[in-house]
Design a protein around this motif. Sequence first.
Motif, PDB file in Angstrom:
ATOM      1  N   LEU A 159     -16.875 -14.578  -8.060  1.00 46.44           N
ATOM      2  CA  LEU A 159     -15.861 -13.546  -7.851  1.00 46.44           C
ATOM      3  C   LEU A 159     -14.435 -14.076  -7.885  1.00 46.44           C
ATOM      4  N   GLU A 160     -14.254 -15.372  -7.902  1.00 43.27           N
ATOM      5  CA  GLU A 160     -12.910 -15.931  -7.737  1.00 43.27           C
ATOM      6  C   GLU A 160     -11.959 -15.487  -8.843  1.00 43.27           C
ATOM      7  N   LYS A 161     -12.369 -15.602 -10.102  1.00 43.68           N
ATOM      8  CA  LYS A 161     -11.492 -15.219 -11.210  1.00 43.68           C
ATOM      9  C   LYS A 161     -11.417 -13.695 -11.375  1.00 43.68           C
ATOM     10  N   ALA A 162     -12.538 -13.024 -11.147  1.00 43.49           N
ATOM     11  CA  ALA A 162     -12.559 -11.573 -11.355  1.00 43.49           C
ATOM     12  C   ALA A 162     -11.727 -10.827 -10.318  1.00 43.49           C
ATOM     13  N   LEU A 163     -11.566 -11.393  -9.122  1.00 39.49           N
ATOM     14  CA  LEU A 163     -10.859 -10.707  -8.043  1.00 39.49           C
ATOM     15  C   LEU A 163      -9.437 -11.224  -7.859  1.00 39.49           C
ATOM     16  N   ALA A 164      -8.858 -11.848  -8.877  1.00 38.19           N
ATOM     17  CA  ALA A 164      -7.499 -12.385  -8.731  1.00 38.19           C
ATOM     18  C   ALA A 164      -6.489 -11.264  -8.488  1.00 38.19           C
ATOM     19  N   GLY A 165      -6.558 -10.192  -9.279  1.00 42.79           N
ATOM     20  CA  GLY A 165      -5.631  -9.074  -9.089  1.00 42.79           C
ATOM     21  C   GLY A 165      -5.840  -8.362  -7.764  1.00 42.79           C
ATOM     22  N   TYR A 166      -7.076  -8.230  -7.348  1.00 47.38           N
ATOM     23  CA  TYR A 166      -7.370  -7.557  -6.079  1.00 47.38           C
ATOM     24  C   TYR A 166      -6.912  -8.400  -4.893  1.00 47.38           C
ATOM     25  N   PHE A 167      -6.927  -9.704  -5.037  1.00 50.28           N
ATOM     26  CA  PHE A 167      -6.431 -10.573  -3.972  1.00 50.28           C
ATOM     27  C   PHE A 167      -4.932 -10.386  -3.767  1.00 50.28           C
ATOM     28  N   GLU A 168      -4.198 -10.211  -4.860  1.00 53.39           N
ATOM     29  CA  GLU A 168      -2.756  -9.946  -4.747  1.00 53.39           C
ATOM     30  C   GLU A 168      -2.495  -8.593  -4.082  1.00 53.39           C
ATOM     31  N   ILE A 169      -3.333  -7.602  -4.391  1.00 53.08           N
ATOM     32  CA  ILE A 169      -3.186  -6.292  -3.744  1.00 53.08           C
ATOM     33  C   ILE A 169      -3.443  -6.400  -2.243  1.00 53.08           C
ATOM     34  N   VAL A 170      -4.451  -7.168  -1.870  1.00 57.46           N
ATOM     35  CA  VAL A 170      -4.767  -7.340  -0.447  1.00 57.46           C
ATOM     36  C   VAL A 170      -3.600  -8.014   0.272  1.00 57.46           C
ATOM     37  N   LYS A 171      -2.987  -9.014  -0.338  1.00 62.50           N
ATOM     38  CA  LYS A 171      -1.845  -9.679   0.300  1.00 62.50           C
ATOM     39  C   LYS A 171      -0.661  -8.727   0.447  1.00 62.50           C
ATOM     40  N   ALA A 172      -0.440  -7.875  -0.552  1.00 58.84           N
ATOM     41  CA  ALA A 172       0.669  -6.919  -0.460  1.00 58.84           C
ATOM     42  C   ALA A 172       0.429  -5.893   0.645  1.00 58.84           C
ATOM     43  N   VAL A 173      -0.805  -5.420   0.764  1.00 59.13           N
ATOM     44  CA  VAL A 173      -1.116  -4.445   1.808  1.00 59.13           C
ATOM     45  C   VAL A 173      -1.013  -5.082   3.188  1.00 59.13           C
ATOM     46  N   ARG A 174      -1.456  -6.305   3.320  1.00 54.12           N
ATOM     47  CA  ARG A 174      -1.412  -6.970   4.624  1.00 54.12           C
ATOM     48  C   ARG A 174       0.020  -7.262   5.049  1.00 54.12           C
ATOM     49  N   ASN A 175       0.875  -7.661   4.100  1.00 52.53           N
ATOM     50  CA  ASN A 175       2.267  -7.965   4.437  1.00 52.53           C
ATOM     51  C   ASN A 175       3.122  -6.710   4.564  1.00 52.53           C
TER      52      ASN A 175
END
Length: 525
Positions: free
Chosen positions: A314-330
Amino acid sequence: MTDVEMKPADEKREEKKTEEEKKPIPLTPVAEIKANAALIERAVATFEPRFTHRVLRSLTHLRKRLDDTVLRDAINETYPSDSPSKKAMLSWLPEATVEQSMDIDSTSQPPKQPQPEPVPEVEIYLRLLILHHLLTSQANYPKAMKLAHETIDKMQSLNRRSMDPIAAKVWYAVERTYELVGDLADARPHFLAAQRTAALRHDDETEASLINRILRSYLQYNLYDQADKLISKTSFPTAAGNPQHARYHYYLGRIKAVQLNYTAAHTNLQQAIRRAPPAKTAPGFYQAVHKLTIVVELLMGDIPERSLFRHPVLEKALAGYFEIVKAVRNGSLSQFQNTLSKYAAEFEADKTYTLIVRLRQNVIKTGIRRLSLSYSRISLRDICLKLHLDSEEDAEYIVGKAIRDGVIDGRIVHENGWMECGSQKGGYGPEVSDVFARRIAYCLELHNQSVKMSCACEMSRRANTCRSSPRVTLRFFVAMRYPLNAHRKELAAAEGAREREKELAKEIQEGGDLDDEGPDLGERF
């Protein structure tokens, strides 16, 4: 110390050779197809579908090693030379070249006894392999479409129950053919008619496969209302395999997420993850389910675990979703907008773009919560600048909705144009003591109920024992009527009275006449 006996080098080499010889040699694709055909004939002869399911489990691994030569050799070795089914299947493959035909002639063996015609299930299985092989090349899509229709007609004309497990895989190949061609909507009438027939015949595997095919057709064209009606009008077979259940729960999760029912969507997606094959076996499905699960968890107000994004699949496939999670958390709206514009094409391909757009309100709420914790008073103008909102009116509306929803504790001073944040609540006070009092009361009530239940269980046990013996029954009712060990208390009281009488008699004998020495005790004494 005793000397350790060392083995000579020759013995070690011989042991390594024997270990290498023990390892099973993998079958060639032609030999594997022939073995699968034998298993299918055994399943038809013994009425045991488990042999057919064993063949179908190897389909995913086998179709990656198929080519024209393998399929042609398998058909030639399985069918007799004058078989019409053999000619029909070879017509879908390109003719052998001169070099291949010379190789076949050079390795030809003396003629054997004529082999019998295989069962029709073997022909449908070979047609399924040919269909999967044709779908690997875009130039063969028209030929694959014709083969799919011909296979469906032949399968429906035979109408054999031993063919049902293979039919479920055939319908998947048909749906894949229509999807690659771009005419998936045209296949929907065929799927609906076949689903009704499978439901009447109680063919669970085929019915489950067709329900998933229809749901995929609806979701491909964003027909969520029709997909929801299909789910409400049909019941998914419980006897279907785990892969079909995983697909069904995934489609159900997508429908519930679009309908704003995030709790039900999260439950179905978790079921899909549990029932799905391992990540290395089906990485595409594993990634699709987790992408949708992450978005649903964010919409529910939860933050996914960071370890999920370190998974090797999942590491490469979820790269964009990881950025979304960081934006929502911050709570950074600018970071959220930049990430959304950067990965917009990926989100649209995953069918999650519309759900991610809904996260904008969550990002704003998180940002307002951070501001309320940092400032005791802040102007609406500053809120508009920090959250990158369009105007102060939008900031006032968003802050008012957050206060009303209980996201923050504060109030808006319209005359001065600022927001006053409430004081932070500590960990002590009357509210905390009330919460602890309620918890203690609940624990005490739970203890009382458990004691009552244990007494009731003991009474029922004694009653069951009494039914087996009349003497025990009499003892039980006597014990119920009189308290336990009540006679001992009466004996102790009688012994105490007798002792007091003895002491009184002894005093009378020693002291003499009571009327002379003591006071007047009255006539009653």
